[in-house]
Design a protein around this motif. Sequence first.
Motif, PDB file in Angstrom:
ATOM      1  N   THR A 206      51.155  76.024 -90.570  1.00  0.00           N
ATOM      2  CA  THR A 206      49.857  76.194 -91.529  1.00  0.00           C
ATOM      3  C   THR A 206      49.125  77.371 -91.243  1.00  0.00           C
ATOM      4  O   THR A 206      48.806  78.095 -92.395  1.00  0.00           O
ATOM      5  N   MET A 207      48.956  77.705 -90.112  1.00  0.00           N
ATOM      6  CA  MET A 207      47.736  78.960 -89.923  1.00  0.00           C
ATOM      7  C   MET A 207      48.828  80.128 -90.324  1.00  0.00           C
ATOM      8  O   MET A 207      48.124  81.081 -90.576  1.00  0.00           O
TER       9      MET A 207
ATOM     10  N   ALA B  35      53.126  72.222 -86.228  1.00  0.00           N
ATOM     11  CA  ALA B  35      52.663  72.087 -87.650  1.00  0.00           C
ATOM     12  C   ALA B  35      51.693  72.995 -87.874  1.00  0.00           C
ATOM     13  O   ALA B  35      51.441  73.646 -89.012  1.00  0.00           O
ATOM     14  N   ASP B  36      50.705  72.831 -87.088  1.00  0.00           N
ATOM     15  CA  ASP B  36      49.445  73.811 -87.019  1.00  0.00           C
ATOM     16  C   ASP B  36      49.653  75.066 -87.023  1.00  0.00           C
ATOM     17  O   ASP B  36      49.066  75.870 -88.046  1.00  0.00           O
TER      18      ASP B  36
ATOM     19  N   ALA C 267      46.624  55.303 -95.098  1.00  0.00           N
ATOM     20  CA  ALA C 267      47.877  56.286 -94.993  1.00  0.00           C
ATOM     21  C   ALA C 267      46.935  57.510 -94.451  1.00  0.00           C
ATOM     22  O   ALA C 267      47.621  58.317 -93.590  1.00  0.00           O
ATOM     23  N   THR C 268      46.001  58.008 -95.184  1.00  0.00           N
ATOM     24  CA  THR C 268      45.372  59.296 -94.771  1.00  0.00           C
ATOM     25  C   THR C 268      44.809  59.150 -93.511  1.00  0.00           C
ATOM     26  O   THR C 268      44.821  59.929 -92.646  1.00  0.00           O
ATOM     27  N   ARG C 269      44.227  58.147 -93.231  1.00  0.00           N
ATOM     28  CA  ARG C 269      43.303  57.968 -92.065  1.00  0.00           C
ATOM     29  C   ARG C 269      44.325  57.983 -90.747  1.00  0.00           C
ATOM     30  O   ARG C 269      44.081  58.616 -89.756  1.00  0.00           O
TER      31      ARG C 269
ATOM     32  N   LEU D  55      46.376  70.361 -91.637  1.00  0.00           N
ATOM     33  CA  LEU D  55      45.773  70.435 -90.400  1.00  0.00           C
ATOM     34  C   LEU D  55      45.305  68.961 -89.705  1.00  0.00           C
ATOM     35  O   LEU D  55      45.481  68.741 -88.427  1.00  0.00           O
TER      36      LEU D  55
ATOM     37  N   GLY E  33      39.953  63.794 -94.084  1.00  0.00           N
ATOM     38  CA  GLY E  33      40.467  63.108 -93.025  1.00  0.00           C
ATOM     39  C   GLY E  33      39.512  61.613 -92.749  1.00  0.00           C
ATOM     40  O   GLY E  33      39.767  60.991 -91.857  1.00  0.00           O
ATOM     41  N   GLU E  34      39.029  61.328 -93.762  1.00  0.00           N
ATOM     42  CA  GLU E  34      38.206  59.970 -93.977  1.00  0.00           C
ATOM     43  C   GLU E  34      37.442  59.805 -92.755  1.00  0.00           C
ATOM     44  O   GLU E  34      37.721  58.785 -91.987  1.00  0.00           O
TER      45      GLU E  34
ATOM     46  N   HIS F  49      47.529  66.639 -90.222  1.00  0.00           N
ATOM     47  CA  HIS F  49      48.822  66.419 -90.208  1.00  0.00           C
ATOM     48  C   HIS F  49      49.221  65.005 -91.276  1.00  0.00           C
ATOM     49  O   HIS F  49      50.071  64.496 -90.885  1.00  0.00           O
ATOM     50  N   LEU F  50      48.804  65.491 -92.251  1.00  0.00           N
ATOM     51  CA  LEU F  50      49.319  64.654 -93.655  1.00  0.00           C
ATOM     52  C   LEU F  50      50.416  65.326 -93.948  1.00  0.00           C
ATOM     53  O   LEU F  50      50.655  66.375 -93.968  1.00  0.00           O
TER      54      LEU F  50
ATOM     55  N   PRO G  70      47.742  59.048 -90.049  1.00  0.00           N
ATOM     56  CA  PRO G  70      49.419  59.583 -90.096  1.00  0.00           C
ATOM     57  C   PRO G  70      49.987  59.155 -89.096  1.00  0.00           C
ATOM     58  O   PRO G  70      49.781  58.673 -87.925  1.00  0.00           O
TER      59      PRO G  70
ATOM     60  N   MET H 101      38.272  70.385 -85.889  1.00  0.00           N
ATOM     61  CA  MET H 101      39.537  69.571 -86.577  1.00  0.00           C
ATOM     62  C   MET H 101      40.413  69.527 -85.306  1.00  0.00           C
ATOM     63  O   MET H 101      41.813  69.018 -85.549  1.00  0.00           O
ATOM     64  N   ASP H 102      40.140  70.164 -84.132  1.00  0.00           N
ATOM     65  CA  ASP H 102      41.235  70.472 -82.968  1.00  0.00           C
ATOM     66  C   ASP H 102      42.305  71.164 -83.219  1.00  0.00           C
ATOM     67  O   ASP H 102      43.234  71.076 -82.593  1.00  0.00           O
ATOM     68  N   VAL H 103      42.017  72.169 -84.145  1.00  0.00           N
ATOM     69  CA  VAL H 103      43.109  73.071 -84.124  1.00  0.00           C
ATOM     70  C   VAL H 103      43.029  74.143 -83.013  1.00  0.00           C
ATOM     71  O   VAL H 103      41.986  74.521 -82.876  1.00  0.00           O
TER      72      VAL H 103
ATOM     73  N   ARG I 119      53.104  61.384 -83.924  1.00  0.00           N
ATOM     74  CA  ARG I 119      54.169  62.015 -83.616  1.00  0.00           C
ATOM     75  C   ARG I 119      53.951  62.626 -82.562  1.00  0.00           C
ATOM     76  O   ARG I 119      52.750  62.754 -82.017  1.00  0.00           O
TER      77      ARG I 119
ATOM     78  N   ARG J 177      36.253  63.873 -82.328  1.00  0.00           N
ATOM     79  CA  ARG J 177      36.830  65.057 -83.475  1.00  0.00           C
ATOM     80  C   ARG J 177      37.381  64.120 -84.662  1.00  0.00           C
ATOM     81  O   ARG J 177      37.427  64.552 -85.614  1.00  0.00           O
TER      82      ARG J 177
ATOM     83  N   ASP K 147      52.848  68.270 -83.814  1.00  0.00           N
ATOM     84  CA  ASP K 147      51.750  68.567 -84.412  1.00  0.00           C
ATOM     85  C   ASP K 147      51.150  69.913 -84.310  1.00  0.00           C
ATOM     86  O   ASP K 147      50.986  70.582 -85.072  1.00  0.00           O
TER      87      ASP K 147
ATOM     88  N   LEU L 111      46.223  54.628-100.030  1.00  0.00           N
ATOM     89  CA  LEU L 111      46.081  56.048 -99.721  1.00  0.00           C
ATOM     90  C   LEU L 111      45.236  56.387 -98.535  1.00  0.00           C
ATOM     91  O   LEU L 111      45.521  57.028 -97.743  1.00  0.00           O
ATOM     92  N   ALA L 112      43.977  55.656 -98.845  1.00  0.00           N
ATOM     93  CA  ALA L 112      43.134  56.122 -97.937  1.00  0.00           C
ATOM     94  C   ALA L 112      43.755  55.613 -96.366  1.00  0.00           C
ATOM     95  O   ALA L 112      43.447  56.307 -95.634  1.00  0.00           O
TER      96      ALA L 112
ATOM     97  N   LEU M 246      51.045  64.135 -99.539  1.00  0.00           N
ATOM     98  CA  LEU M 246      49.902  63.423 -99.480  1.00  0.00           C
ATOM     99  C   LEU M 246      48.785  64.124 -99.307  1.00  0.00           C
ATOM    100  O   LEU M 246      47.678  64.076 -99.739  1.00  0.00           O
TER     101      LEU M 246
END
Lengths: 336, 268
Positions: free
Chosen positions: B28-29, B24-25, B9-11, A106, A154-155, A108-109, B13, B111-113, B16, A78, B21, B6-7, A113
Motif C-alpha cells: 500500500t505504501m 500488505a502495508d 465485516a469492516t470491523r 492499511l 475502521g469503525e 487490511h480490508l 477483517p 493505525m499501527d503502520v 491473517r 489503536r 499484514d 458491511l459494518a 471492501l
Amino acid sequence: MTTDLAIEAVGLAKSYGSTSVLDHVDLRVPRGGVFALLGPNGAGKTTTVRILATLTRADAGHVRVAGHDVGTQRREVRRRISLTGQYAALDEAQTGEENLRMMGRLLHLAPQLARRRAAELLERFDLTAAGRRRVETYSGGMRRRLDLAASLVGEPEIIFLDEPTTGLDPRSRAAMWEIVTGLATTGVTVFLTTQYLDEADRLADHIAVVDGGRVVAEGTTAQLKEQVGGRRLDVELAAAAGPEAFATLVRQLGPRAVTADPARRTVGIATDGTAAHVRALLDEIDAGRDRVAHFDVHTTTLDDVFLALTARPAPAEVRPIATENPSATEKRSEHV
Amino acid sequence: MSELALAEATRRPAPRPAIVDAAADVTTMIGRSLRLSLRSVDGMITALALPIMLMLMFVYLFGGALRTGIAYVDYVVPGVLLVCAGFGAATTAVTVSSDLTTGVIDRFRSMDVSGAALITGHVVASVARNLVSTALVVAVALAIGFRPSAGVGGWLAAVGVLALFVLALSWLSATIGIIAGSPEAANGFTFFVSFLAYPSSAFVPIDTMPSWLRGFARDQPVNTVVETTRATLTGGPVGSVAWHAVLWSLGIIAASVAASGMLFNRRG
C-alpha cells in the motif's frame, strides 16, 4: 477498575524540557456520547489527546482507553480509536477516494471492501462529487469532512477530534456540529477538544475544563453552570463614578467578579437570581446608591463558568472567531 | 451486503498472519509513494531534466579540454549516470522529511503502520524514479555519440550495480530525512552526495589529482560504482572494484535499514 468508562486517566503529567504542559490531569469519560475538553490555547488539550491516542507517552500517570492500557497495550488501543487532528491528515496529491481507500487497505480490508467503504463514507459526508478530485483542491470544510471520514474507515469505538471546527467558516462549522451530533447517536464515544464554549455547550454531555495543564472543573454542562450560580448579575457603573471606582469595585469583589469590562464599566457577578440576593449585592456594591447606573440579570452561560474557573476575565482567545486560523508552526510548537 | 453486515465485516477483517499484514502495508505504501511521485510535477521535471543538462554540460563544455584516453563521452557517461542517480536518490531525504511534517504520518502511526512500510514506499518510488531518469540519460547519451562496447551481460551488470547503489543511497537518504529537522536541512544532504562524485574518476582520471587525495578518491563508494559501471559498459577489466561497489552498497543498505527503523520509532 470500572468498565463503563471509555477513557480513564489518572495523574497524567507531561513536560517538554523544563516546560510543564500537563500537571496531574485526571479524566473519566463515560462510554457513549460526547465529551469535551475545553480550554484556551496552550492549556494542554492537544498534548492530552495525543497521549490518549497513543501518539505521545506521558511522563507519569495511567491511562486506560477502551479498556486497555495506552502504555502497555498500544496495539489494542489503536485498533479501537481514531484521531482527527487540527491539520488534515490526508495526502494532498491524492484524491478523496484514493485517501479513503488507502486507509481501508492499511486497515487490511480486501480491495473491494475498501472501495465500497470509501464510496459509502464519501456519500455520508456529502463528498461523492468531489471524490475524484485531489484533496489540494478542497475547501477547508471539505477537507475536515474527508479527514473525519478517513478516521471512520475502521469503525472506531472512540473518536478523538482535536479542535474540529477551528478555522472553519460558520457554515462549515454548523455542518461539523451536525456530523458530531450524528456520530454520537451511533453509540460511539466522541472525545473532542475545543476552545469554543458555545461548541462545548452545544455538543457535549460531559465537559472537563482545562487551564494551565490542569483540569479545573468537570461535569455536565448543567452541573458546571450550577457551580457558578444559576444567574449572573451585570452592573454598569455610572460614568460619573470614574475608572478608580471601577477598579476598586473589581478588587472588592475579587473572584466573585466573573466578568469585568472597563470600557463599558460593567462587572458580572454570580448570583442565584433571587430578589433578596440581588438586592443584597446591589447594596453591598453601592451603599450610597449613586454608583450603579443600570443592572441586568442573565442566565449563566458556559462563558461565565469558564471565566470564573480560570480567573481570567474576558480573554480574547476564548471568543469564538470563525475565521481564526492559527499558523501551523505556531500550534505545532505546542506538541513537538 | 446490508449496511450492518458491511459494518461488521469492516470491523473485523479475517485474521491473517502478521507477516501478511505487514507485506500488505508495504505494498500500500509503495503504491502511495509512486502515485505521489508521479503527481509531483516539479519533482519529476527536476529528476528528468537535470541529468540531461549535466551530461550535455560535461560532454560539450568540458569534454574538449579533458584528455582521458578514450572519447570523453564514453568516459563520462558512467559518471553522469551516477551523479544523476545520486542526486535523484538523495532527494528522497527531502521527500521523507517533508512527508514527516504532514499530519498523515500521525494517522499512519495511530493505525499501527510501521515506519519500515512507510520508508520502503519512499525508497521503492525513489528507485523507480531513478531507473526512468537513468534510461533517459542513456538514450540521450546514445544520441550524442556514446558507443559502449558492452554486450547484454555487461549492460545487465552495469544496471544491476547502479540500481543497487541507488537503493543504498535512497535508503540512506530516507534515514537522513528522518533525522533532519526540516526539509531544508535534508536538502543539504543532496549537495553532499552530489559532491562525492567530484573526488572520484567520474569526470577526470584519478591520476590527475594530488597524491594525498588519490587514496580517498579511489576507495570511496561513488568511485567504486563509477569504475564498475565504466568497466562493464566499455568492456574494460572489471576486477575487484566490482566487489567493493557491491559491498559498499550492501553495507549502506544494512546500516540504513536498521537505523531508519529505529529512528522512526523514536521520533514522535
